[in-house]
Design an enzyme around this catalytic site. Sequence first.
Site, mmCIF file in Angstrom:
data_model
loop_
_atom_site.group_PDB
_atom_site.id
_atom_site.type_symbol
_atom_site.label_atom_id
_atom_site.label_comp_id
_atom_site.label_asym_id
_atom_site.label_seq_id
_atom_site.Cartn_x
_atom_site.Cartn_y
_atom_site.Cartn_z
ATOM 1 N N VAL A 54 28.216 31.746 22.979
ATOM 2 C CA VAL A 54 27.537 31.184 24.153
ATOM 3 C C VAL A 54 26.092 31.654 24.239
ATOM 4 O O VAL A 54 25.198 30.874 24.530
ATOM 5 C CB VAL A 54 28.293 31.497 25.456
ATOM 6 C CG1 VAL A 54 27.463 31.080 26.664
ATOM 7 C CG2 VAL A 54 29.611 30.752 25.469
ATOM 8 N N CYS A 55 25.875 32.937 23.927
ATOM 9 C CA CYS A 55 24.497 33.433 23.957
ATOM 10 C C CYS A 55 23.643 32.632 23.010
ATOM 11 O O CYS A 55 22.521 32.270 23.316
ATOM 12 C CB CYS A 55 24.413 34.879 23.512
ATOM 13 S SG CYS A 55 25.338 35.954 24.552
ATOM 14 N N GLY A 56 24.203 32.390 21.821
ATOM 15 C CA GLY A 56 23.448 31.630 20.833
ATOM 16 C C GLY A 56 23.046 30.291 21.403
ATOM 17 O O GLY A 56 21.897 29.881 21.323
#
Lengths: 172, 180
Positions: A54-56
């Site tokens: 998700v961060c990506g």
Amino acid sequence: MAEQMAPAPGAHLPPGTRAPDFTLPATPDQRLSLAEMRGHPVILAFYPADWSPVCGDEVSLFNEVLPEFHRFGAQLVGISTDGVWCHAAFAAERKLHFPLLADFEPKGEVARRYGVYRAAEGVADRALFVIDAEGVIRWSYVSPLGINPGADGILEALEQLSPQTHAEGAAA
Amino acid sequence: MTHGIPPIAADDHVLGPSDAPVTLVEYGDYQCPYCGEAYPILKAVQQEMGSRLRFVFRNFPLVDMHVHARRAAQLAEAAADAGVFWPAHDMLFENQDALDDRSLAHYGDRLGLDRAALVSAFAGRYDDKIERDFIGGIRGGVNGTPSLFINGLRYEGPRDVESIVAALRDSAGRVAQPAL
């Protein structure tokens, strides 16, 4: 001070608060402080970890929206508890055009000051702060860890910050 | 918090009748593997819904992550100008593993686009439209691809045919029979 305590969920600094200053490594040999960015709106994007799916998505999305943030004269910085070398590899792989700051030592100290440190996991929350040119937090938002918050909230906050700047930017 | 996505406009790519009770908007990227996965599913959804569905595709290329996404979108827009948007859209998603410039030029030939049209597309002729799609999506809360909106509302459910069709029917039913 509140710094010593792990903040309860929802304890992130609210709008109207002066943004706590900090100086953090942006690269192995460069440091960036919030005070240096004074005079322009600043977007702080705290996130739990480099490389997590998700961060990506979130950093990649923000990377694509960067020109839009710049139209408001705003600077974006990402902050996580990862170290500088991890950030460097992550930023290179994702072709990021904005700095990632390492809140690595003392671990999570800046996240704590902003009330977005998750002591149990040892990472920052997925949290966004829009800080105005004078260094006051004007909008903040904590997203559930697994959910990419998107950029609409940031853009709305920037728009409210400086409708004039936006109009000029749009006309240019 | 969100503005909502922009209403359907004249330059949108639309399949299905304008008076269909339900509209499904996809924000997509031709090089995004998840959009590739969604492509046959959305085809089946359209098949299932028939004339009760209006399907709209908008550009949301993540160009730093997907090196061919911008040019693929430019090709599709050039195709739209030539009246062959949907064949181009399908060709791109059916050949997601080959979206380099040579392959795109080949698709352009197959679609009957002249080389000059493609060159001008690659030089940025349609970038305003692509950018407008992208920014409209961002302002409407698109946070990745594919993002689906049913009658303007973000669809967060599972991306399988049955679930999407059920959500579309639900939405269509609410339009057809407004609550008293």
